[in-house]
Design a protein around this motif. Structure first.
Motif, PDB file in Angstrom:
ATOM      1  N   GLY A   1      22.716  67.525  79.323  1.00 20.10           N
ATOM      2  CA  GLY A   1      23.469  68.770  79.185  1.00 20.10           C
ATOM      3  C   GLY A   1      24.935  68.512  78.869  1.00 20.10           C
ATOM      4  N   TYR A   2      25.699  69.588  78.873  1.00 16.70           N
ATOM      5  CA  TYR A   2      27.127  69.477  78.572  1.00 16.70           C
ATOM      6  C   TYR A   2      27.839  68.660  79.650  1.00 16.70           C
TER       7      TYR A   2
ATOM      8  N   GLN B   1      26.337  73.418  64.094  1.00 13.92           N
ATOM      9  CA  GLN B   1      27.008  72.311  63.421  1.00 13.92           C
ATOM     10  C   GLN B   1      27.280  71.098  64.295  1.00 13.92           C
ATOM     11  N   GLY B   2      27.555  71.328  65.562  1.00 15.01           N
ATOM     12  CA  GLY B   2      28.009  70.219  66.413  1.00 15.01           C
ATOM     13  C   GLY B   2      26.898  69.283  66.866  1.00 15.01           C
ATOM     14  N   TYR B   3      27.247  68.441  67.808  1.00 15.13           N
ATOM     15  CA  TYR B   3      26.322  67.461  68.368  1.00 15.13           C
ATOM     16  C   TYR B   3      25.100  68.151  68.967  1.00 15.13           C
ATOM     17  N   PHE B   4      25.351  69.215  69.738  1.00 15.15           N
ATOM     18  CA  PHE B   4      24.246  69.908  70.396  1.00 15.15           C
ATOM     19  C   PHE B   4      23.472  70.805  69.437  1.00 15.15           C
TER      20      PHE B   4
ATOM     21  N   GLN C   1      33.727  66.400  75.032  1.00 11.99           N
ATOM     22  CA  GLN C   1      32.481  66.327  74.278  1.00 11.99           C
ATOM     23  C   GLN C   1      32.398  67.569  73.395  1.00 11.99           C
ATOM     24  N   GLU C   2      31.986  67.386  72.178  1.00 14.98           N
ATOM     25  CA  GLU C   2      31.942  68.513  71.242  1.00 14.98           C
ATOM     26  C   GLU C   2      30.837  69.490  71.610  1.00 14.98           C
ATOM     27  N   ILE C   3      31.250  70.700  71.969  1.00 17.84           N
ATOM     28  CA  ILE C   3      30.282  71.772  72.257  1.00 17.84           C
ATOM     29  C   ILE C   3      30.785  73.031  71.548  1.00 17.84           C
ATOM     30  N   PRO C   4      29.875  73.934  71.184  1.00 15.40           N
ATOM     31  CA  PRO C   4      30.322  75.124  70.456  1.00 15.40           C
ATOM     32  C   PRO C   4      30.980  76.139  71.387  1.00 15.40           C
TER      33      PRO C   4
ATOM     34  N   ASN D   1      33.128  73.679  67.175  1.00 13.14           N
ATOM     35  CA  ASN D   1      32.557  72.513  67.846  1.00 13.14           C
ATOM     36  C   ASN D   1      33.563  71.399  68.163  1.00 13.14           C
TER      37      ASN D   1
END
Lengths: 480, 153
Positions: free
Chosen positions: A299-300, A452-455, B34-37, B56
């Protein structure tokens, strides 16, 4: 077991009522489910397994598994996790009977609409709201209230302002529900869609079991937003009452204000497990630790940091070996995993806990949409079997749409955008909408930014594959 | 693999820390690595001190513009923002707090590090109730970069 004070939530309990459990008179509050009321009374064993009579407690808490089935007012196989308790109700754990011929008589009603939306979570609510601007909408949900899984999300949402970032899920649910009410959208609650069939239009068979009502709904378009259900994990003792799905515990605790126990063990350090750990702490429930089989926290980071600074350990490369207890969970053995995912002998730890939450992923709930004949395909990145669909969320079956978790396990934020896309396109294909192109383009761009991002990489890949297979199946027939 | 990836604990080297002069006036330290939206902090800043290339990307604080008001603390869904100010031997830290009971102003609490370990005593200077409550604590300056939570009672 009842939560008295909470930093985020206020539990407005209804009128005090009484019901009977195996002949014993118990107290409950109006507005809570049978399973929650039983938990609040310290009863975790809801039934016994048919063959070996092993005790059963609830697992998913949202009406998707069969772990909480009980006999209620003589009606067998009632899902007590989504059925509200009523004054004088007779609840029995003896539920081995099949329904008899003397099944209570039901009233039958036919209804018509332009667009039927199945499921009132973030995707379904958004779809209904979007579509209702242009068409006559009927929203059906088997829960006693709208909001889907938003109603237990006490954390502030990520994302951007368009998807209500910074707002808590519970508040988003309230706002969407209010909008549905203001728009005058027809809603059937406590009503399960049990079948799909086709004549000149699409038809849904629905039942409100406790009210004895059967509906036949005719619709020009149907949007399925039936969500997902929690995965089970294989380990010794996984059927003990007190082994819950993480979402089930969130429902019990955040919707009905009932603690699942005093000290929990969480399996899975994805966002669901991390958020749940934090919510347990907020409800003054201890969390022994979180174990995660992967080498990294899934998770984040920010969610992990929140619980770490409260002193909750996270053990990566660990998993649960067994749960033990007499009739319900009294503890668990966890151990370290080697590179080949085998337990490392001698690394066992005995964890003191009275409940265990599984947060090991979700599978899309596709059983209903599969009945329509829409093409179903297995896509690992999407979480399993999903209905193939195009960028407008329409499946290979014309007029049948999907949106949200059943179309790929993702987020409430993206589910809401998908719902809007499905709602808009369904309405547009009944009667052309002025400004359709620009509006739908805007939604699609929002979705793209999210992925677009990592997740976003996994859902992005899933959606690309879903679309690729959709067009492979449909060829040029629907490309125009 | 970094420690934050396996343990959920950021190390100082992972963070973009302000200079001493910025700490004197008090600035926001965003422990979002950490890249998160997610971008509510950008919209919440009244001084346009937080920027992000896209939704992001990681947020970047312009320590010249930031005045340490802490508006961003309240909106951050990740509860990842802290305001740190250092005056002589004392550190003043504003942090998000979503538990009960809420401490009272003047109350002595325990300051915890990123692992939840007690590191020292702290005194509650202010309790700002909002979407997320923001607690201001005072503690010895040496703990300014480690104290990230409190234990009340």
């Amino acid at each position: 077991m009842r939560i008295k004070e909470h930093p985020i939530l206020e539990f407005k309990r209804g009128k005090e009522i009484y019901f009977y459990y195996n002949g014993k008179k118990l107290k409950a509050y109006e507005g809570e489910t049978i399973a929650s009321a039983l938990h609040a009374n310290g009863i975790k064993i809801l039934s016994k397994s048919a063959k070996l009579a092993r005790p059963r407690g609830f697992f998913c808490g949202i009406g998707k598994c069969s772990s909480c089935l009980m006999k209620v007012n003589g009606i067998p196989n009632v899902r007590t996790c989504i059925t509200l308790v009523k004054e004088g109700m007779v609840v029995e754990d003896d539920d081995k009977d099949l329904p008899s011929k003397e099944y209570p008589p039901c009233s039958h009603k036919k209804m018509k609409c332009d667009i039927a939306v199945v499921g009132g979570g973030p995707a379904g609510l958004s779809a209904a709201l979007e579509a209702s601007e242009h068409a006559d909408v009927l929203l059906i949900d088997e829960n006693p209230r709208l909001g889907g899984q938003l109603i237990k999300q006490t954390h502030k949402f990520f994302g951007s302002e368009n998807e209500r970032a910074g707002t808590r899920g519970i508040k988003i649910a309230e706002e969407l529900e209010e909008e549905v009410k203001n728009r005058g959208i027809r809603v059937l609650l406590n009503t399960s869609v049990i079948g799909y069939y086709e004549r000149e239009n699409h038809f849904l068979a629905c039942v409100n079991k406790m009210a004895g009502k059967v509906y036949e709904i005719e619709a020009k378009k149907i949007i399925f937003a039936t969500g997902a259900q929690e995965n089970m994990l294989i380990f010794e003792g996984n059927d003990l009452p007190g082994v819950y799905g993480a979402g089930g515990v969130q429902t019990l605790m955040n919707v009905y204000g009932v603690k699942p126990g005093e000290r929990g063990l969480i399996i899975g350090a994805g966002n669901v497990g991390l958020i749940l750990a934090y919510q347990l702490l907020q409800a003054s429930v201890n969390v022994a630790c979180i174990v995660e089989a992967m080498p990294k926290i899934g998770g984040y980071f920010v969610h992990a940091a929140k619980i770490r600074r409260c002193g909750v350990p996270i053990y990566t490369r660990h998993s649960i070996k067994k749960a033990y207890g007499d009739g319900s969970v009294e503890g668990a053995i966890i151990a370290k995993l080697d590179e080949k995912w085998n337990f490392i002998e001698g690394s066992e730890m005995d964890i003191e806990c009275d409940f265990i939450c599984l947060a090991v992923g979700l599978i899309p709930s596709i059983r209903l949409v599969a009945q329509t004949g829409a093409e179903i395909s297995y896509i690992n990145e999407a979480g399993g079997w999903v209905a193939l669909h195009n960028e407008y969320m329409e499946t290979t079956k014309e007029g049948i749409y999907v949106a949200g978790d059943l179309a790929n396990i993702e987020e409430a934020s993206t589910a809401m955008i998908e719902g809007k896309i499905a709602g808009l396109h369904a309405a547009h294909s009944i009667k052309q909408i002025v400004g359709f192109e620009s509006k739908i383009k805007k939604y699609m761009e929002e979705l793209e930014i999210f992925r677009q991002g990592y997740f976003g990489a996994r859902p992005k890949k899933a959606k690309e594959e879903i679309r690729r297979r959709y067009y492979e199946k449909m060829g040029d027939r629907r490309n125009s | 693999m970094k420690r934050w990836e396996t343990e959920g604990i950021a190390e100082l080297a992972d963070l973009n820390l302000p200079e001493e002069e910025h700490l004197k006036k008090g600035v926001a330290i965003i422990e979002c690595i950490q890249e998160i939206p997610c971008n509510p902090c950008v919209d919440a800043c009244p001084f346009n001190a937080i920027s992000m290339e896209n939704i992001n990307a990681l947020p970047i604080v312009d320590y010249e513009k930031c005045v340490g008001c802490g508006k961003c603390i309240e909106v951050c869904p990740g509860l990842a923002i802290f305001v740190v100010k250092i005056i002589n031997e004392k550190a003043i830290i504003m942090l998000p707090y979503e538990f009960l009971p809420l401490p009272k102003e003047g109350q002595k609490v325990k300051a915890l590090d990123r692992e939840g370990k007690e590191i020292c005593d702290a005194v509650v200077k202010k309790v700002r109730e909002g979407k997320t409550n923001v607690i201001t604590i005072e503690l010895p300056a040496e703990h300014a970069m480690n104290a990230r939570n409190i234990r009340v009672r």
